[in-house]
Design a protein around this motif. Sequence first.
Motif, mmCIF file in Angstrom:
data_model
loop_
_atom_site.group_PDB
_atom_site.id
_atom_site.type_symbol
_atom_site.label_atom_id
_atom_site.label_comp_id
_atom_site.label_asym_id
_atom_site.label_seq_id
_atom_site.Cartn_x
_atom_site.Cartn_y
_atom_site.Cartn_z
ATOM 1 N N SER A 5 -15.739 54.054 -63.770
ATOM 2 C CA SER A 5 -15.208 53.186 -65.339
ATOM 3 C C SER A 5 -14.539 52.087 -64.507
ATOM 4 O O SER A 5 -13.963 50.916 -64.316
ATOM 5 C CB SER A 5 -14.819 53.313 -66.089
ATOM 6 O OG SER A 5 -16.092 54.366 -67.012
ATOM 7 N N ARG A 6 -13.109 53.158 -64.008
ATOM 8 C CA ARG A 6 -12.465 51.695 -63.688
ATOM 9 C C ARG A 6 -12.362 50.919 -62.701
ATOM 10 O O ARG A 6 -12.060 49.557 -62.648
ATOM 11 C CB ARG A 6 -11.249 52.128 -62.927
ATOM 12 C CG ARG A 6 -10.040 53.293 -63.912
ATOM 13 C CD ARG A 6 -8.525 53.563 -63.855
ATOM 14 N NE ARG A 6 -8.999 54.442 -62.647
ATOM 15 C CZ ARG A 6 -8.754 56.353 -62.801
ATOM 16 N NH1 ARG A 6 -9.225 57.037 -63.937
ATOM 17 N NH2 ARG A 6 -9.551 56.771 -61.495
ATOM 18 N N ILE A 7 -13.563 51.136 -61.237
ATOM 19 C CA ILE A 7 -13.462 50.601 -60.696
ATOM 20 C C ILE A 7 -15.057 49.029 -61.515
ATOM 21 O O ILE A 7 -14.510 48.019 -60.621
ATOM 22 C CB ILE A 7 -14.780 51.320 -59.386
ATOM 23 C CG1 ILE A 7 -13.613 51.808 -58.369
ATOM 24 C CG2 ILE A 7 -15.718 49.985 -58.439
ATOM 25 C CD1 ILE A 7 -14.242 53.280 -57.911
ATOM 26 N N ARG A 8 -15.667 49.868 -61.954
ATOM 27 C CA ARG A 8 -16.174 48.507 -62.678
ATOM 28 C C ARG A 8 -15.236 47.194 -62.977
ATOM 29 O O ARG A 8 -15.971 46.169 -63.003
ATOM 30 C CB ARG A 8 -17.159 49.571 -63.469
ATOM 31 C CG ARG A 8 -18.261 47.933 -64.189
ATOM 32 C CD ARG A 8 -19.545 49.247 -64.635
ATOM 33 N NE ARG A 8 -20.465 48.053 -65.639
ATOM 34 C CZ ARG A 8 -21.405 47.998 -65.389
ATOM 35 N NH1 ARG A 8 -21.977 49.455 -66.535
ATOM 36 N NH2 ARG A 8 -22.422 47.463 -66.618
ATOM 37 N N ASN A 9 -14.627 48.354 -64.208
ATOM 38 C CA ASN A 9 -13.817 46.930 -64.295
ATOM 39 C C ASN A 9 -12.455 46.189 -64.164
ATOM 40 O O ASN A 9 -12.870 44.977 -64.092
ATOM 41 C CB ASN A 9 -12.657 47.798 -65.381
ATOM 42 C CG ASN A 9 -13.866 48.777 -67.022
ATOM 43 O OD1 ASN A 9 -14.536 48.030 -67.101
ATOM 44 N ND2 ASN A 9 -13.055 48.922 -67.350
ATOM 45 N N GLY A 10 -12.766 46.943 -62.427
ATOM 46 C CA GLY A 10 -11.478 45.916 -61.812
ATOM 47 C C GLY A 10 -12.673 44.889 -61.272
ATOM 48 O O GLY A 10 -11.995 43.792 -60.712
ATOM 49 N N MET A 11 -13.837 44.968 -60.688
ATOM 50 C CA MET A 11 -15.487 44.258 -60.716
ATOM 51 C C MET A 11 -15.411 42.876 -61.819
ATOM 52 O O MET A 11 -15.098 41.813 -60.991
ATOM 53 C CB MET A 11 -16.631 44.386 -60.153
ATOM 54 C CG MET A 11 -16.138 45.547 -58.302
ATOM 55 S SD MET A 11 -17.767 45.958 -57.811
ATOM 56 C CE MET A 11 -17.924 47.015 -59.166
ATOM 57 N N ALA A 12 -15.358 43.675 -62.712
ATOM 58 C CA ALA A 12 -15.429 42.332 -63.846
ATOM 59 C C ALA A 12 -14.045 41.362 -64.037
ATOM 60 O O ALA A 12 -14.886 40.439 -64.071
ATOM 61 C CB ALA A 12 -15.150 43.458 -64.977
ATOM 62 N N LEU A 13 -13.332 42.118 -63.643
ATOM 63 C CA LEU A 13 -12.039 41.671 -64.446
ATOM 64 C C LEU A 13 -12.273 40.470 -62.723
ATOM 65 O O LEU A 13 -11.320 38.964 -63.331
ATOM 66 C CB LEU A 13 -10.484 42.296 -64.592
ATOM 67 C CG LEU A 13 -8.946 41.390 -64.607
ATOM 68 C CD1 LEU A 13 -8.899 40.786 -65.972
ATOM 69 C CD2 LEU A 13 -8.247 42.398 -64.499
ATOM 70 N N THR A 14 -11.663 40.697 -61.712
ATOM 71 C CA THR A 14 -12.123 39.787 -60.374
ATOM 72 C C THR A 14 -13.528 38.549 -61.020
ATOM 73 O O THR A 14 -12.325 37.441 -60.627
ATOM 74 C CB THR A 14 -12.344 40.683 -59.262
ATOM 75 O OG1 THR A 14 -11.627 42.158 -59.347
ATOM 76 C CG2 THR A 14 -12.481 40.107 -57.957
ATOM 77 N N ALA A 15 -13.887 39.177 -61.169
ATOM 78 C CA ALA A 15 -15.442 37.806 -61.625
ATOM 79 C C ALA A 15 -14.793 37.333 -62.585
ATOM 80 O O ALA A 15 -14.962 35.933 -62.017
ATOM 81 C CB ALA A 15 -16.561 38.615 -61.453
ATOM 82 N N ILE A 16 -14.419 37.374 -63.667
ATOM 83 C CA ILE A 16 -13.339 36.482 -64.758
ATOM 84 C C ILE A 16 -12.359 35.683 -63.460
ATOM 85 O O ILE A 16 -12.736 34.959 -64.292
ATOM 86 C CB ILE A 16 -12.657 37.515 -66.076
ATOM 87 C CG1 ILE A 16 -14.075 38.339 -66.049
ATOM 88 C CG2 ILE A 16 -12.398 36.035 -66.847
ATOM 89 C CD1 ILE A 16 -15.340 37.097 -67.014
#
Length: 533
Positions: A5-16
């Motif tokens: 979940s942390r990795i997924r959220n990190g990728m989402a935040l990087t995309a934004i």
Amino acid sequence: MTAPSRIRNGMALTAICLAGLMFGLEISSVPVILPTLGSVLHGGFADLQWIMNSYTIACVTVLVATGVLADRYGRKRVFAITVAAFGVTSLLCGFAPNIAVLILGRSLQGLSGGAMLICHVAILSHQFREGRQRSRAFGTWGLVFGFGLGFGPVVGGGLVAVLNWRWVFLVPVFVAAVTLVLLALGVRESRDPEARRLDIRGIGTLSLAVLGLTFYITQGADLGFVSPVELAVLGLSVAFFVAFVIVETTGKQAMFQFSLFRIRAFSGALLGCVGMNFSFWPLIIYLPIYLQHGLGYDVGTAAVVLLAFTLPTLVLPPIAERLALKYRPSVIIPLGLYVIGGGFLLLNLGSGIDHPSWLTILPGLLLSGIGLGLTSTPVTNTTTASVPSNRSGMASGIDMSARLVTLAVNISVMGLLLSVGILDSLRERLAGKLPGQQVRALATHVANGDDPVALHHTFPQLTLLDPTGGLVPSALARGFGMVTLYGGMGVWVLATASLITFGLFRRSVSTSRVVESASGPVDDHQQREPIND
């Protein structure tokens, strides 16, 4: 939270954050290359204004519409479409063969960029729901977005110096590709089952009103402000604005609820938002022209000098937030506007002396940037925190629309003032030496940012008429002085209006305390009826 979940959220935040970086860079990196674009693509002064205005007007047309479509059809899906569209339209801008194609590309880029921007907040709000995690995500996104705005001039100037102007538009193509991969892997899909219907009539009438007014101001010098065509355009613009007000006050699915303006904190903050985009951001379009052809700096040096204007906007927002919590936004927002105005008046003085340089305008650049840094975060927080929670999206849309509409109109107004000042100066210096038609043509080339070699090639008489080479710098100084005086006095008027709206004739102290909190949402039962204090 689990590691996946942390990795997924990190990728989402990087995309934004990458999407925010692209949007910010395409606002602030383009102005520094406008003189280059005018020279290489043979565009006139009005064309350079439309390179920026086509982007901002297009953003206005999609802000509210995208929010509704994303709520209905999926925020991740709409975000992916807009990122891909931003990459494609950036590619079109990068390979534009002429100024007309570039303006078209900027319009399409603005449509996709505005749509992309609206998706940011919705996705961040859904992806990061815990208090500390949510605050950190929004803070990171704001920092990266501010980095794009603050360092845009250096990025644009550096790309032109090392490569060429096309890379200012081509770099976002690669960033968009990376963003698409990260959002596919990291962003979770979300929808609003109760999403409202699209307000086509409101979007259409507002967009046409802004487009008409911008056309009237931008083309007025060439067509004549009282010509039949211009008067017809102005009349249509007024008619569309009246139609917009009628549609929004009578429609069931209005994108603007004018009752929100009865909330004093919201209206006071909105005036602060208008003040920033009345003065600071339009000037960044014309600063590079003055720096390069008024003071004689190359594009790289001009970009570095512009950092004094933009860097404080990146550094000061956290300090401004703490000041707003301590002294109330109703104090900090007008204060920030007054500081911007003071900076503009210092710019006016620094550019009007006999031998101006970057040192003489540096205090004005810094003070203007400090003023914006003090204003931007409290304005954004107050517009959303001062309304009921179920109207925060609408408040954000009104906020962003006010910014972009004011920016589009004032790019045109400042451009007009710059042209008038240049023409007046040249008429004084060349009276009886050149025919009036040639003086006007020369003024257009000067405003366009043509370099001295090109000017002397086009007007060979200048070699005899201007042996010292001081004609163009003095003309630009006159025009720049009119622009800065207008911006400084105008933003002071808006600061006073904001101060009055926030605090004068207060009748209900307890209610105002609620809406003046910029730290976060307020309980719905407290926030409730319109505030008339």
